[in-house]
Write a protein that holds these residues in place. Structure first.
Motif, PDB file in Angstrom:
ATOM      1  N   VAL A  17       0.903  -1.254  -0.034  1.00 41.96           N
ATOM      2  CA  VAL A  17       0.132   0.189   0.037  1.00 41.96           C
ATOM      3  C   VAL A  17       0.896   1.298   0.081  1.00 41.96           C
ATOM      4  N   ILE A  18       0.770   2.193  -0.911  1.00 37.38           N
ATOM      5  CA  ILE A  18       1.499   3.161  -1.345  1.00 37.38           C
ATOM      6  C   ILE A  18       0.920   4.462  -1.212  1.00 37.38           C
ATOM      7  N   GLY A  19       1.283   5.672  -0.611  1.00 38.48           N
ATOM      8  CA  GLY A  19       0.690   6.774  -0.542  1.00 38.48           C
ATOM      9  C   GLY A  19       1.899   7.791  -0.732  1.00 38.48           C
ATOM     10  N   LEU A  20       1.621   8.985  -1.646  1.00 41.17           N
ATOM     11  CA  LEU A  20       2.798   9.626  -2.061  1.00 41.17           C
ATOM     12  C   LEU A  20       2.329  11.440  -1.595  1.00 41.17           C
ATOM     13  N   GLU A  21       3.565  11.865  -1.020  1.00 43.31           N
ATOM     14  CA  GLU A  21       3.364  13.250  -0.837  1.00 43.31           C
ATOM     15  C   GLU A  21       4.469  14.098  -1.458  1.00 43.31           C
ATOM     16  N   VAL A 182      -0.699  15.392  -1.481  1.00 38.20           N
ATOM     17  CA  VAL A 182      -0.871  14.184  -0.806  1.00 38.20           C
ATOM     18  C   VAL A 182      -1.644  13.453  -1.501  1.00 38.20           C
ATOM     19  N   SER A 183      -1.298  12.246  -1.629  1.00 37.02           N
ATOM     20  CA  SER A 183      -2.283  11.254  -2.436  1.00 37.02           C
ATOM     21  C   SER A 183      -2.955  10.192  -1.413  1.00 37.02           C
ATOM     22  N   GLU A 184      -4.085   9.819  -1.795  1.00 34.46           N
ATOM     23  CA  GLU A 184      -4.801   8.664  -0.867  1.00 34.46           C
ATOM     24  C   GLU A 184      -3.657   7.425  -0.852  1.00 34.46           C
ATOM     25  N   PHE A 235      -4.580  -1.490   7.143  1.00 32.20           N
ATOM     26  CA  PHE A 235      -3.317  -1.186   6.459  1.00 32.20           C
ATOM     27  C   PHE A 235      -2.150  -1.628   7.602  1.00 32.20           C
ATOM     28  N   GLY A 236      -0.865  -2.008   7.102  1.00 33.06           N
ATOM     29  CA  GLY A 236      -0.044  -2.128   7.858  1.00 33.06           C
ATOM     30  C   GLY A 236       0.781  -0.848   8.303  1.00 33.06           C
ATOM     31  N   GLN A 273       7.267   2.370  12.704  1.00 34.02           N
ATOM     32  CA  GLN A 273       6.709   3.455  11.866  1.00 34.02           C
ATOM     33  C   GLN A 273       7.955   4.647  12.148  1.00 34.02           C
ATOM     34  N   LYS A 291       9.053   8.534  13.165  1.00 30.07           N
ATOM     35  CA  LYS A 291       8.405   9.539  12.780  1.00 30.07           C
ATOM     36  C   LYS A 291       7.810  10.567  13.687  1.00 30.07           C
TER      37      LYS A 291
HETATM   38  P1  ADP Z   1       1.378  11.084   8.504  1.00 32.07           P
HETATM   39  O1  ADP Z   1       0.454  11.784   9.362  1.00 32.07           O
HETATM   40  O2  ADP Z   1       2.120   9.980   9.086  1.00 32.07           O
HETATM   41  O3  ADP Z   1       2.044  12.117   7.756  1.00 32.07           O
HETATM   42  P2  ADP Z   1      -1.101  10.977   6.503  1.00 32.07           P
HETATM   43  O4  ADP Z   1      -2.133  10.291   6.883  1.00 32.07           O
HETATM   44  O5  ADP Z   1      -0.565  12.408   6.396  1.00 32.07           O
HETATM   45  O6  ADP Z   1       0.313  10.261   7.634  1.00 32.07           O
HETATM   46  O7  ADP Z   1      -0.587  10.310   5.238  1.00 32.07           O
HETATM   47  C1  ADP Z   1       0.756  10.546   4.544  1.00 32.07           C
HETATM   48  C2  ADP Z   1       0.646   9.725   3.469  1.00 32.07           C
HETATM   49  O8  ADP Z   1       0.988   8.378   3.730  1.00 32.07           O
HETATM   50  C3  ADP Z   1      -0.429   9.877   2.599  1.00 32.07           C
HETATM   51  O9  ADP Z   1       0.030  10.116   1.027  1.00 32.07           O
HETATM   52  C4  ADP Z   1      -1.060   8.616   2.807  1.00 32.07           C
HETATM   53  O10 ADP Z   1      -1.929   8.312   1.518  1.00 32.07           O
HETATM   54  C5  ADP Z   1      -0.101   7.835   2.977  1.00 32.07           C
HETATM   55  N1  ADP Z   1      -0.451   6.798   3.863  1.00 32.07           N
HETATM   56  C6  ADP Z   1      -1.161   6.613   5.078  1.00 32.07           C
HETATM   57  N2  ADP Z   1      -1.276   5.570   5.850  1.00 32.07           N
HETATM   58  C7  ADP Z   1      -0.548   4.531   5.094  1.00 32.07           C
HETATM   59  C8  ADP Z   1      -0.297   3.239   5.098  1.00 32.07           C
HETATM   60  N3  ADP Z   1      -0.802   2.462   6.276  1.00 32.07           N
HETATM   61  N4  ADP Z   1       0.365   2.622   3.901  1.00 32.07           N
HETATM   62  C9  ADP Z   1       1.219   3.187   3.116  1.00 32.07           C
HETATM   63  N5  ADP Z   1       0.768   4.762   2.853  1.00 32.07           N
HETATM   64  C10 ADP Z   1      -0.139   5.268   3.690  1.00 32.07           C
END
Ligand code: ADP
Ligand code: ZN
Ligand code: MG
Length: 509
Positions: A17-21, A182-184, A235-236, A273, A291
């Motif tokens: 599972v990937i999300g990008l900032e 910030v992506s989902e 999610f992990g 984390q 983090k």
């Molecule tokens: P944080 O508060 O740790 O910065 P956010 O909720 O703001 O986390 O999300 C930051 C980025 O991480 C977003 O792009 C989101 O889609 C992605 N993200 C959130 N949870 C997960 C997860 N469990 N695995 C992978 N990506 C995630």
């Protein structure tokens, strides 16, 4: 690579599972909250003032152009733009952040709920909205939010005389306007992440809000990744990989990180984390720090800036400035010039190039021919020489002239190839080469007729087949006669005479 190679069966048990900032510097003339020049590469600490240095009592004034660019980007990414958004202070200490906080946006960001379409892996239509608004074989990656903020300065740890014992600070970058996108967590493979970033960069470049130059740090990406057992709902725990400076490296960092996390879990451990750094030389990530959480930053509304209110009229104006975006442009050009998807990508690599191509195509007798020449004859020669499009000796005007000459039958395609060879050999544009080398052309009908007669006489079997109905053989005779004329026969005349002679006196009444 990792110590123990994981078997494909083990890897297949898990789903990444990937999300990008993504942080993007805006191409404004001045900074976000002061009048200092927003310019990369200036002498260190020359573009600074009391506001961006955070001197006591200095007050920020929001740059209207930065708001316009951020809004344009948000609309191009299908976001909903808030009429009222709030700036917030994000507090943290860093030597290159003299204020001790960054002006950002927090719970009321400029925009959100956007998306980017990427090709779906294996042609599936995962995540297709039910309203049929999306092309099949594509997947939507959600954009959670797009907010405005300012950049920090730069700490330089190397590249100066006593870098072994000192770190230098360049505060020119303080206050550079940024948008963060910030992506989902919708991305499922490193390849999909690569695709998302490629599409995002392309869209931003088309809007002109940023140069997206990754070497200069105009576009920076942090990748968040976790793994879970396939079919699991939750999610992990994610790790964040920071400061990776190319899309290729992001893909590699994600591939590494996915395997590392699976290995950790498989050997009975837990993923921490944390923030990790990518080391390109070693091809692996390293733990940097645990983090931070949002509450560590003690966000609060920026007292020195009023809420940002965008009127409906402003939004209408910005919307009217949206250019045709890459995906739509490709779809239109595929239809208009009868192109394949790959060729459409080639012609739309940049908005500027696509504009120049289309302007040229519109000047030609046959627009499709301009596309063909550009892709095959010019593209092939550039590729063979390892040159970029901008390095082509043949201008768009040159290609238009070539296309028209072909179209009017004034030169044969063989002659054109020879002329293009001269252009590339000597680094000269086509019009000049054509003027000088103007190939001999036989336009005397009786001379061409004689050649055609010879070819027909030399190939009685084919003549028989042609007359028995195999009309496609006309091309064979044209080819033979053109060869016999050393490529100099006027193509239109030749075609006409071949057809006439093949029908033959015997078929006339
Ligand atoms: P944080 O508060 O740790 O910065 P956010 O909720 O703001 O986390 O999300 C930051 C980025 O991480 C977003 O792009 C989101 O889609 C992605 N993200 C959130 N949870 C997960 C997860 N469990 N695995 C992978 N990506 C995630
Ligand atoms: Zn300043
Ligand atoms: Mg975050």
């Amino acid at each position: 690579m990792l110590a123990a190679a994981l078997s494909p069966e083990v890897l297949a048990k898990y789903e990444p599972v990937i999300g990008l900032e993504v942080h993007v510097q805006l191409l404004t003339a001045t900074k976000a909250f002061c009048g200092c020049a927003n310019k990369f590469g200036a002498e260190p600490n020359t573009n600074v003032c009391p506001v961006c240095l955070g001197l006591p009592g200095a007050l920020p004034v929001l740059n209207a152009k930065a708001v316009e660019f951020a809004t344009l980007a948000a609309l191009a990414l299908n976001c909903q733009v808030r009429e009222r958004s709030i700036f917030a202070r994000k507090n943290y200490f860093y030597p290159d952040l003299p204020k001790g906080y960054q002006i950002s946006q927090y719970d009321k960001p400029l925009a959100g709920h956007g998306w980017i379409e990427v090709p779906a892996a294996g042609g599936a239509t995962d995540g297709v909205p039910g309203d049929g608004s999306m092309s099949p074989g594509r997947k939507r990656i959600g954009i959670t939010r797009l907010h405005m903020e300012e950049d920090a300065g730069k700490s330089l740890h190397e590249g100066f005389a006593d870098s072994a014992t000192r770190t230098c600070l360049d505060l020119n970058r303080c206050g550079t306007p940024l948008i963060e996108i910030v992506s989902e967590p919708d991305i499922r493979t490193p390849a999909e992440a690569f695709e998302y970033l490629t599409r995002l960069k392309e869209i931003l470049l088309y809007t002109g809000v940023s140069d997206c130059n990754m070497e200069e740090g105009s576009l920076r990406c942090d990748a968040n990744v976790s793994v879970r057992l396939r079919g699991a709902e939750r999610f992990g725990t994610k790790a964040e990989v920071k400061n990776v400076n190319s899309f290729r490296f992001i893909r590699m960092a994600l591939e590494y990180e996915i395997e590392r996390q699976i290995e950790t879990i498989e050997s009975g451990g837990r993923v921490a984390q944390e923030t990790r750094l990518w080391n390109a030389d070693e091809g692996r990530t390293y733990s940097m720090r645990s983090k931070e959480h949002a509450h560590d930053y003690r966000y609060f509304p920026e007292p020195d800036l009023p809420p940002l209110i965008l009127s409906p009229a402003f939004l209408t104006t910005i919307r009217s400035r949206l250019p045709e975006l890459p995906e739509a442009r490709r779809a239109r050009m595929i239809a208009a010039y009868e192109l394949g998807a790959k060729d459409a990508h080639t012609l739309t690599v940049s908005r500027e190039f696509a504009d120049r191509f289309e302007a040229a195509a519109a000047r030609a007798r046959n627009p499709r021919r301009v596309a063909n020449l550009l892709l095959s004859e010019i593209g092939g020669r550039l590729k063979a020489l390892g040159l970029e499009q901008e390095q082509s000796p043949v201008s768009m005007d040159g290609i238009v002239l070539a296309a028209d000459l072909l179209d009017e039958g004034k030169i044969s395609s063989k002659q054109l190839k020879q002329l293009f060879d001269i252009c590339f050999g000597k680094g000269e544009d086509f019009p000049a080469v054509y003027e000088r080398e103007k190939p001999e052309q036989i336009t005397d009908a009786s001379a061409i007729e004689a050649i055609v007669d010879d070819v027909i006489a030399a190939n009685p079997r084919q003549v028989e087949q042609y007359r028995a109905g195999k009309k496609t053989l006309a091309g064979f005779f044209v080819g033979q006669a053109m060869k016999a004329s050393k490529g100099q026969a006027n193509p239109a005349l030749l075609n006409e005479l071949v057809a006439k002679k093949l029908e033959g006196p015997g078929n006339r009444d």
